[in-house]
Design a protein around this motif. Structure first.
Motif, PDB file in Angstrom:
ATOM      1  N   LEU A 115    -107.179  37.481  -6.104  1.00 15.42           N
ATOM      2  CA  LEU A 115    -105.818  36.972  -6.258  1.00 15.42           C
ATOM      3  C   LEU A 115    -104.830  37.686  -5.342  1.00 15.42           C
ATOM      4  CD1 LEU A 115    -105.784  36.597 -10.147  1.00 15.42           C
ATOM      5  CD2 LEU A 115    -105.746  34.746  -8.471  1.00 15.42           C
ATOM      6  N   GLY A 116    -105.341  38.522  -4.453  1.00 13.73           N
ATOM      7  CA  GLY A 116    -104.479  39.202  -3.491  1.00 13.73           C
ATOM      8  C   GLY A 116    -103.844  40.473  -3.989  1.00 13.73           C
ATOM      9  N   VAL A 117    -104.366  41.047  -5.067  1.00 14.73           N
ATOM     10  CA  VAL A 117    -103.845  42.309  -5.619  1.00 14.73           C
ATOM     11  C   VAL A 117    -104.761  43.446  -5.188  1.00 14.73           C
ATOM     12  CG1 VAL A 117    -103.456  43.619  -7.739  1.00 14.73           C
ATOM     13  CG2 VAL A 117    -102.694  41.238  -7.580  1.00 14.73           C
ATOM     14  N   HIS A 118    -104.148  44.518  -4.657  1.00 13.34           N
ATOM     15  CA  HIS A 118    -104.955  45.639  -4.161  1.00 13.34           C
ATOM     16  C   HIS A 118    -104.521  46.990  -4.709  1.00 13.34           C
ATOM     17  CE1 HIS A 118    -107.241  43.220  -1.273  1.00 13.34           C
ATOM     18  NE2 HIS A 118    -106.119  42.544  -1.101  1.00 13.34           N
ATOM     19  N   GLY A 119    -103.555  47.003  -5.631  1.00 19.42           N
ATOM     20  CA  GLY A 119    -103.141  48.247  -6.267  1.00 19.42           C
ATOM     21  C   GLY A 119    -102.428  47.941  -7.562  1.00 19.42           C
ATOM     22  N   VAL A 120    -102.545  48.848  -8.540  1.00 15.53           N
ATOM     23  CA  VAL A 120    -101.925  48.610  -9.844  1.00 15.53           C
ATOM     24  C   VAL A 120    -101.508  49.925 -10.492  1.00 15.53           C
ATOM     25  CG1 VAL A 120    -104.188  48.618 -11.003  1.00 15.53           C
ATOM     26  CG2 VAL A 120    -102.224  47.526 -12.120  1.00 15.53           C
ATOM     27  N   ILE A 121    -100.390  49.875 -11.190  1.00  8.73           N
ATOM     28  CA  ILE A 121     -99.974  50.930 -12.104  1.00  8.73           C
ATOM     29  C   ILE A 121     -99.747  50.278 -13.458  1.00  8.73           C
ATOM     30  CG2 ILE A 121     -98.191  52.607 -12.731  1.00  8.73           C
ATOM     31  CD1 ILE A 121     -97.605  53.011  -9.801  1.00  8.73           C
ATOM     32  N   SER A 122    -100.434  50.770 -14.483  1.00  4.80           N
ATOM     33  CA  SER A 122    -100.237  50.281 -15.851  1.00  4.80           C
ATOM     34  C   SER A 122     -99.718  51.426 -16.703  1.00  4.80           C
ATOM     35  CB  SER A 122    -101.550  49.749 -16.443  1.00  4.80           C
ATOM     36  OG  SER A 122    -101.960  48.565 -15.787  1.00  4.80           O
ATOM     37  N   THR A 123     -98.646  51.161 -17.430  1.00  2.00           N
ATOM     38  CA  THR A 123     -97.999  52.198 -18.232  1.00  2.00           C
ATOM     39  C   THR A 123     -97.804  51.695 -19.659  1.00  2.00           C
ATOM     40  OG1 THR A 123     -96.773  52.822 -16.251  1.00  2.00           O
ATOM     41  CG2 THR A 123     -96.059  53.791 -18.311  1.00  2.00           C
TER      42      THR A 123
ATOM     43  N   THR B 233    -109.528  46.480 -18.630  1.00  2.55           N
ATOM     44  CA  THR B 233    -108.423  46.262 -17.703  1.00  2.55           C
ATOM     45  C   THR B 233    -107.590  47.534 -17.613  1.00  2.55           C
ATOM     46  OG1 THR B 233    -106.813  45.556 -19.366  1.00  2.55           O
ATOM     47  CG2 THR B 233    -108.305  43.863 -18.513  1.00  2.55           C
ATOM     48  N   PRO B 234    -106.816  47.700 -16.549  1.00  2.00           N
ATOM     49  CA  PRO B 234    -105.916  48.864 -16.482  1.00  2.00           C
ATOM     50  C   PRO B 234    -104.946  48.904 -17.655  1.00  2.00           C
ATOM     51  CG  PRO B 234    -106.099  47.802 -14.338  1.00  2.00           C
ATOM     52  CD  PRO B 234    -106.783  46.894 -15.318  1.00  2.00           C
ATOM     53  N   ALA B 235    -104.441  47.737 -18.080  1.00  2.00           N
ATOM     54  CA  ALA B 235    -103.488  47.688 -19.194  1.00  2.00           C
ATOM     55  C   ALA B 235    -104.112  48.237 -20.469  1.00  2.00           C
ATOM     56  CB  ALA B 235    -102.999  46.254 -19.415  1.00  2.00           C
ATOM     57  N   MET B 236    -105.323  47.793 -20.785  1.00  2.00           N
ATOM     58  CA  MET B 236    -105.958  48.241 -22.017  1.00  2.00           C
ATOM     59  C   MET B 236    -106.332  49.713 -21.940  1.00  2.00           C
ATOM     60  SD  MET B 236    -106.429  46.898 -24.881  1.00  2.00           S
ATOM     61  CE  MET B 236    -106.941  47.719 -26.386  1.00  2.00           C
ATOM     62  N   THR B 237    -106.716  50.172 -20.764  1.00  2.00           N
ATOM     63  CA  THR B 237    -107.009  51.597 -20.599  1.00  2.00           C
ATOM     64  C   THR B 237    -105.747  52.433 -20.833  1.00  2.00           C
ATOM     65  OG1 THR B 237    -108.753  51.101 -18.994  1.00  2.00           O
ATOM     66  CG2 THR B 237    -107.905  53.356 -19.019  1.00  2.00           C
ATOM     67  N   ALA B 238    -104.618  51.963 -20.308  1.00  2.00           N
ATOM     68  CA  ALA B 238    -103.349  52.672 -20.509  1.00  2.00           C
ATOM     69  C   ALA B 238    -102.972  52.712 -21.981  1.00  2.00           C
ATOM     70  CB  ALA B 238    -102.238  52.007 -19.699  1.00  2.00           C
ATOM     71  N   ILE B 239    -103.170  51.591 -22.677  1.00  2.00           N
ATOM     72  CA  ILE B 239    -102.829  51.522 -24.096  1.00  2.00           C
ATOM     73  C   ILE B 239    -103.738  52.436 -24.912  1.00  2.00           C
ATOM     74  CG2 ILE B 239    -102.837  50.006 -26.111  1.00  2.00           C
ATOM     75  CD1 ILE B 239    -101.966  47.729 -24.174  1.00  2.00           C
ATOM     76  N   ARG B 240    -105.036  52.407 -24.636  1.00  2.00           N
ATOM     77  CA  ARG B 240    -105.986  53.232 -25.395  1.00  2.00           C
ATOM     78  C   ARG B 240    -105.736  54.717 -25.174  1.00  2.00           C
ATOM     79  NH1 ARG B 240    -110.366  49.561 -23.857  1.00  2.00           N
ATOM     80  NH2 ARG B 240    -110.779  51.023 -22.163  1.00  2.00           N
ATOM     81  N   ARG B 241    -105.497  55.094 -23.932  1.00  4.46           N
ATOM     82  CA  ARG B 241    -105.344  56.519 -23.608  1.00  4.46           C
ATOM     83  C   ARG B 241    -103.926  57.033 -23.799  1.00  4.46           C
ATOM     84  NH1 ARG B 241    -108.842  57.474 -18.044  1.00  4.46           N
ATOM     85  NH2 ARG B 241    -110.883  56.803 -18.861  1.00  4.46           N
ATOM     86  N   ARG B 242    -102.967  56.084 -23.962  1.00  7.69           N
ATOM     87  CA  ARG B 242    -101.563  56.457 -24.106  1.00  7.69           C
ATOM     88  C   ARG B 242    -101.060  57.228 -22.884  1.00  7.69           C
ATOM     89  NH1 ARG B 242     -99.911  53.208 -26.000  1.00  7.69           N
ATOM     90  NH2 ARG B 242     -98.008  54.209 -26.745  1.00  7.69           N
ATOM     91  N   GLU B 243    -101.474  56.751 -21.699  1.00  6.11           N
ATOM     92  CA  GLU B 243    -101.048  57.413 -20.469  1.00  6.11           C
ATOM     93  C   GLU B 243    -101.016  56.406 -19.318  1.00  6.11           C
ATOM     94  OE1 GLU B 243    -105.325  59.081 -18.770  1.00  6.11           O
ATOM     95  OE2 GLU B 243    -104.115  60.371 -20.088  1.00  6.11           O
TER      96      GLU B 243
END
Length: 238
Positions: free
Chosen positions: A113-121, A80-90
């Motif tokens: 679910l109608g989502v077409h863009g995401v930012i995970s920090t 997931t974007p969240a886990m990628t952000a956590i692993r990479r710390r970025e």
């Protein structure tokens, strides 16, 4: 003028977050307020979520839109974007999820679910808890550099506020354990029982009354309890 407006919007968001999270009773309530305030305050974002890990293991998910909570839930898979952000710390950005191949299964669920863009920090809370705040857009290419800056500032600010909420929660737990110990002790427990009977109140409120009396009289809690128990147990003259 547009850039100035973006700065003002971000400043207003951080002020609102500070006011909302400082008053939260615990970590869970602070997370609820974080995602709800962020969703309502950031233009172009129609959903906000938070993925939390403790000691490296998933411990919670909070979403401003319960129907989309699965997007923040690592039980559906770690890609997931969240886990990628956590692993990479970025910060991780996907302005459009059509053709996104970093998290194919997750992206398919998001689009459904109608989502077409995401930012995970990534968000550092304390030595035990880390997480990621996730901003979702319902249209492709809606996320801009201003959203990226807001996400960065939001993560820094939220980390401090969530750490404070965790501290308050730990302190409340510690105070609760102390209260349980006090209530189990003979004379304090007896005094609390007396106050409960006199006032018709629960034990925590009765203990608070006893503490208030000890503070006002500037004498130890146990001594106040002993005096109260002695007073009510003393035979009355007819």
């Amino acid at each position: 003028m547009t850039d100035d407006l973006g700065v003002l919007e971000t400043a207003a968001l951080l002020r609102e977050l500070t006011a909302g999270l400082i008053g939260a009773a615990g970590f869970g309530e602070a997370l609820d307020r974080l995602v709800r305030i962020t969703r309502d305050a950031v233009p172009g974002i129609d959903c906000c979520g938070f993925t939390a890990l403790r000691a490296g293991e998933p411990v919670g998910v909070v979403a401003s839109d319960p129907d989309r909570a699965e997007l923040d839930d690592l039980r559906h898979g770690p890609d997931t974007p969240a886990m990628t952000a956590i692993r990479r710390r970025e910060m991780i950005i996907a302005g459009g999820l059509d053709g996104e191949d970093r998290w194919p299964a997750w992206s398919a669920r998001a689009r459904a679910l109608g989502v077409h863009g995401v930012i995970s920090t990534p968000v550092d809370v304390d030595e035990q808890v880390i997480g990621a705040i996730n901003l979702y857009a319902d249209t492709p290419r809606a996320l801009t550099p201003r959203h990226q800056l807001t996400a960065m500032l939001l993560a820094e600010h939220a980390g401090l506020l969530l750490a404070a909420a965790r501290d308050r929660e730990r302190e409340a737990d510690r105070a609760g354990r102390i209260d349980d110990k006090l209530l189990a002790e003979g004379v304090v427990g007896q005094a609390v029982g007396v106050i409960m009977t006199q006032r018709g109140c629960p034990a925590p409120e009765a203990l608070a009354v006893l503490r208030s009396a000890a503070s006002s009289l500037d004498i130890p809690l146990r001594e106040v309890a002993e005096r109260l128990v002695l007073t009510v147990s003393r035979p009355r003259d007819n």
